[in-house]
Design a protein around this motif. Sequence first.
Motif, PDB file in Angstrom:
ATOM      1  N   ILE A 239     -31.082 -54.981  58.463  1.00 13.38           N
ATOM      2  CA  ILE A 239     -32.291 -55.344  57.966  1.00 13.38           C
ATOM      3  C   ILE A 239     -33.434 -55.604  59.023  1.00 13.38           C
ATOM      4  O   ILE A 239     -34.524 -55.265  58.940  1.00 13.38           O
ATOM      5  N   LEU A 240     -33.046 -56.192  60.162  1.00 15.05           N
ATOM      6  CA  LEU A 240     -33.951 -56.362  61.358  1.00 15.05           C
ATOM      7  C   LEU A 240     -34.471 -55.146  61.876  1.00 15.05           C
ATOM      8  O   LEU A 240     -35.699 -55.036  62.478  1.00 15.05           O
ATOM      9  N   ALA A 241     -33.530 -54.180  61.820  1.00 15.71           N
ATOM     10  CA  ALA A 241     -34.064 -52.869  62.423  1.00 15.71           C
ATOM     11  C   ALA A 241     -35.143 -52.176  61.396  1.00 15.71           C
ATOM     12  O   ALA A 241     -36.033 -51.556  61.933  1.00 15.71           O
ATOM     13  N   ALA A 242     -34.917 -52.327  60.048  1.00 15.17           N
ATOM     14  CA  ALA A 242     -36.013 -51.771  59.366  1.00 15.17           C
ATOM     15  C   ALA A 242     -37.059 -52.901  59.205  1.00 15.17           C
ATOM     16  O   ALA A 242     -38.440 -52.252  59.316  1.00 15.17           O
ATOM     17  N   PHE A 243     -36.996 -54.115  59.666  1.00 14.17           N
ATOM     18  CA  PHE A 243     -38.281 -54.980  59.852  1.00 14.17           C
ATOM     19  C   PHE A 243     -39.151 -54.344  60.912  1.00 14.17           C
ATOM     20  O   PHE A 243     -40.321 -54.580  60.784  1.00 14.17           O
ATOM     21  N   ASN A 244     -38.495 -54.319  62.081  1.00 15.51           N
ATOM     22  CA  ASN A 244     -39.035 -53.928  63.416  1.00 15.51           C
ATOM     23  C   ASN A 244     -39.736 -52.592  63.087  1.00 15.51           C
ATOM     24  O   ASN A 244     -40.810 -52.449  63.662  1.00 15.51           O
ATOM     25  N   ALA A 245     -39.195 -51.744  62.265  1.00 16.92           N
ATOM     26  CA  ALA A 245     -40.066 -50.346  62.091  1.00 16.92           C
ATOM     27  C   ALA A 245     -41.128 -50.958  61.266  1.00 16.92           C
ATOM     28  O   ALA A 245     -42.285 -50.115  61.698  1.00 16.92           O
ATOM     29  N   GLY A 246     -41.028 -51.709  60.515  1.00 17.25           N
ATOM     30  CA  GLY A 246     -42.158 -52.157  59.545  1.00 17.25           C
ATOM     31  C   GLY A 246     -43.364 -52.602  60.706  1.00 17.25           C
ATOM     32  O   GLY A 246     -44.700 -52.571  60.344  1.00 17.25           O
ATOM     33  N   LEU A 247     -42.902 -53.638  61.187  1.00 17.50           N
ATOM     34  CA  LEU A 247     -43.992 -54.228  62.363  1.00 17.50           C
ATOM     35  C   LEU A 247     -44.588 -53.139  63.197  1.00 17.50           C
ATOM     36  O   LEU A 247     -45.726 -53.398  63.444  1.00 17.50           O
ATOM     37  N   LYS A 248     -43.891 -52.424  63.705  1.00 16.36           N
ATOM     38  CA  LYS A 248     -44.439 -51.313  64.717  1.00 16.36           C
ATOM     39  C   LYS A 248     -45.483 -50.560  63.689  1.00 16.36           C
ATOM     40  O   LYS A 248     -46.338 -50.197  64.223  1.00 16.36           O
ATOM     41  N   LYS A 249     -45.239 -50.109  62.792  1.00 19.29           N
ATOM     42  CA  LYS A 249     -46.123 -49.489  61.572  1.00 19.29           C
ATOM     43  C   LYS A 249     -47.628 -50.136  61.670  1.00 19.29           C
ATOM     44  O   LYS A 249     -48.569 -49.763  61.734  1.00 19.29           O
ATOM     45  N   LEU A 250     -47.375 -51.786  61.488  1.00 16.65           N
ATOM     46  CA  LEU A 250     -48.531 -52.457  61.437  1.00 16.65           C
ATOM     47  C   LEU A 250     -49.273 -52.560  62.459  1.00 16.65           C
ATOM     48  O   LEU A 250     -50.573 -52.372  62.536  1.00 16.65           O
ATOM     49  N   LYS A 251     -48.750 -52.409  63.873  1.00 20.11           N
ATOM     50  CA  LYS A 251     -49.243 -52.604  65.058  1.00 20.11           C
ATOM     51  C   LYS A 251     -49.961 -51.083  65.422  1.00 20.11           C
ATOM     52  O   LYS A 251     -50.937 -51.225  65.764  1.00 20.11           O
ATOM     53  N   ASP A 252     -49.329 -50.132  65.129  1.00 20.89           N
ATOM     54  CA  ASP A 252     -49.632 -48.715  65.372  1.00 20.89           C
ATOM     55  C   ASP A 252     -50.771 -48.389  64.571  1.00 20.89           C
ATOM     56  O   ASP A 252     -51.686 -47.481  65.027  1.00 20.89           O
TER      57      ASP A 252
END
Length: 254
Positions: free
Chosen positions: A225-238
């Motif tokens: 779940i954290l791996a998926a969340f981190n991917a979403g967080l990166k998309k927000l930043k990028d």
Amino acid sequence: MAGRRCLLGMLLLLAALGTARAAPLDSTLHLVTGNDFAPFTGEELPQGGLLTEMVRRAFGEVGLHYEIRFMPWRRGYDGVLAGKFLGTFPYVRTRDREMEMLFSDPLLEARQLVYLSTHSSMAFRGPEDFRGRTVCAPVGHALPPELAELAASGALTRESPADLPACVRMVASGRVDAFVIDEFTGQSAIAKAMAGDGIRIAPLPYARAGQHLVLSRATPEAAAILAAFNAGLKKLKDGGAMEEILRRHLSAAP
């Protein structure tokens, strides 16, 4: 068991792809955060606060959706450990927490400042200046590691009221010497308490610290779940959405 293994594999794949098609196993569980932590979290804040919006949108970027509940910090943290809630935020890393929780990538990094009472002669040049002093940290809030060690050895006294506004009032009145918290929350708390005349800010910052989403190590799918969340967080930043969220919430803060 086979279904759980399949789900874990799916979550890891979705994290790698940066998208999701199904909710995780614990979609019936909620995320939890607390109040009196403006501009980051609070029921009275727009979108529940800067980090509440950030967490919700980062999960949304990968197709995961959770209800976010507000409750006292200690109760929420303990509820995650007990399996009543999926995760909680925002928390800084400490040695004790890392034994119990897995941490996301940083939601935000901010300077921690030392807020001193104008009634105290205390100056701050480093953690040793807290020796023999009284510091305030509400229930559920962690002291910086160096100060936690001083408190454990009896070299400083910790006061732990129920919430941050109580800490602000205690420092402003001179009942305690200082509290340490990030610059944004400190500024908002002092403005809300209208206690600016009783508090001064040490010129030297204490440190920089990241704020994180945390999930219990006992949750089998926590890492996925954290791996998926981190991917979403990166998309927000990028994608630039992170800058817009920060600008909107911080411009409205005191």
